[in-house]
Scaffold this motif. Structure first.
Motif, PDB file in Angstrom:
ATOM      1  N   GLN A  92       0.865  -1.180   0.000  1.00  0.00           N
ATOM      2  CA  GLN A  92       0.000   0.000   0.000  1.00  0.00           C
ATOM      3  C   GLN A  92       0.903   1.231   0.000  1.00  0.00           C
ATOM      4  OE1 GLN A  92      -3.349   0.078  -0.152  1.00  0.00           O
ATOM      5  NE2 GLN A  92      -3.384  -2.136  -0.295  1.00  0.00           N
ATOM      6  N   PRO A  93       0.441   2.377  -0.495  1.00  0.00           N
ATOM      7  CA  PRO A  93       1.280   3.579  -0.505  1.00  0.00           C
ATOM      8  C   PRO A  93       1.748   3.957   0.901  1.00  0.00           C
ATOM      9  CG  PRO A  93      -0.693   3.886  -1.827  1.00  0.00           C
ATOM     10  CD  PRO A  93      -0.853   2.585  -1.108  1.00  0.00           C
ATOM     11  N   ARG A  94       2.881   4.649   0.951  1.00  0.00           N
ATOM     12  CA  ARG A  94       3.412   5.118   2.228  1.00  0.00           C
ATOM     13  C   ARG A  94       2.401   6.033   2.904  1.00  0.00           C
ATOM     14  NH1 ARG A  94       9.389   7.444   2.765  1.00  0.00           N
ATOM     15  NH2 ARG A  94       9.579   5.706   1.350  1.00  0.00           N
ATOM     16  N   SER A  95       2.281   5.859   4.205  1.00  0.00           N
ATOM     17  CA  SER A  95       1.360   6.669   5.000  1.00  0.00           C
ATOM     18  C   SER A  95       1.869   6.663   6.438  1.00  0.00           C
ATOM     19  CB  SER A  95      -0.054   6.076   4.941  1.00  0.00           C
ATOM     20  OG  SER A  95      -0.080   4.843   5.626  1.00  0.00           O
ATOM     21  N   VAL A 145       7.556   2.040   3.444  1.00  0.00           N
ATOM     22  CA  VAL A 145       7.329   1.591   2.072  1.00  0.00           C
ATOM     23  C   VAL A 145       8.221   2.394   1.135  1.00  0.00           C
ATOM     24  CG1 VAL A 145       5.645   1.412   0.214  1.00  0.00           C
ATOM     25  CG2 VAL A 145       4.960   0.935   2.564  1.00  0.00           C
ATOM     26  N   ASN A 203       9.279   3.683  -2.702  1.00  0.00           N
ATOM     27  CA  ASN A 203       8.471   4.109  -3.853  1.00  0.00           C
ATOM     28  C   ASN A 203       8.309   2.999  -4.894  1.00  0.00           C
ATOM     29  OD1 ASN A 203       8.014   6.637  -2.789  1.00  0.00           O
ATOM     30  ND2 ASN A 203       9.790   7.536  -3.808  1.00  0.00           N
ATOM     31  N   GLU A 255       7.790  -0.069  -4.399  1.00  0.00           N
ATOM     32  CA  GLU A 255       6.976  -1.176  -3.901  1.00  0.00           C
ATOM     33  C   GLU A 255       5.486  -0.992  -4.163  1.00  0.00           C
ATOM     34  OE1 GLU A 255       9.441  -2.788  -0.119  1.00  0.00           O
ATOM     35  OE2 GLU A 255       8.352  -0.934   0.192  1.00  0.00           O
ATOM     36  N   SER A 256       5.117   0.110  -4.735  1.00  0.00           N
ATOM     37  CA  SER A 256       3.706   0.335  -5.030  1.00  0.00           C
ATOM     38  C   SER A 256       3.591   0.897  -6.442  1.00  0.00           C
ATOM     39  CB  SER A 256       3.075   1.278  -4.000  1.00  0.00           C
ATOM     40  OG  SER A 256       3.720   2.511  -3.982  1.00  0.00           O
ATOM     41  N   PRO A 257       2.458   0.825  -7.068  1.00  0.00           N
ATOM     42  CA  PRO A 257       1.173   0.466  -6.496  1.00  0.00           C
ATOM     43  C   PRO A 257       1.035  -1.050  -6.336  1.00  0.00           C
ATOM     44  CG  PRO A 257       0.886   0.881  -8.821  1.00  0.00           C
ATOM     45  CD  PRO A 257       2.328   1.179  -8.487  1.00  0.00           C
ATOM     46  N   GLN A 258       0.197  -1.419  -5.404  1.00  0.00           N
ATOM     47  CA  GLN A 258      -0.118  -2.824  -5.206  1.00  0.00           C
ATOM     48  C   GLN A 258      -0.977  -3.284  -6.379  1.00  0.00           C
ATOM     49  OE1 GLN A 258      -2.618  -3.914  -1.791  1.00  0.00           O
ATOM     50  NE2 GLN A 258      -0.892  -5.169  -1.114  1.00  0.00           N
TER      51      GLN A 258
END
Length: 69
Positions: free
Chosen positions: A13-16, A22, A24, A26-29
């Motif tokens: 999931q995006p970094r939050s 996370v 950059n 590694e997403s989008p899922q």
């Protein structure tokens, strides 16, 4: 051995604030489908690797040893 394929969510999931570790890349899922496949039950020897790939990347050399790199 036969391995049954399936589907899974690859990536993060995006970094939050709730998910701060996370990167950059590694997403989008996304949903991934993997077909059924066969997997050898023993490690690939260096001799087998050389027969297919033409080289031997292993540090510990020996035709009967598993590929280690």
């Amino acid at each position: 051995v036969e391995v049954e394929g399936g589907e899974f969510e690859m990536g993060a999931q995006p970094r939050s604030p709730q998910n701060p570790n996370v990167d950059n890349d590694e997403s989008p899922q996304r949903r991934i489908s993997v077909p059924n496949f066969r997997l050898g039950v023993t490690p690939v020897t260096q001799a087998q690797w050389k027969d297919v790939m033409g080289d031997n990347p292993s540090h510990n050399k020996g035709d009967d040893l598993p590929v280690d790199t």
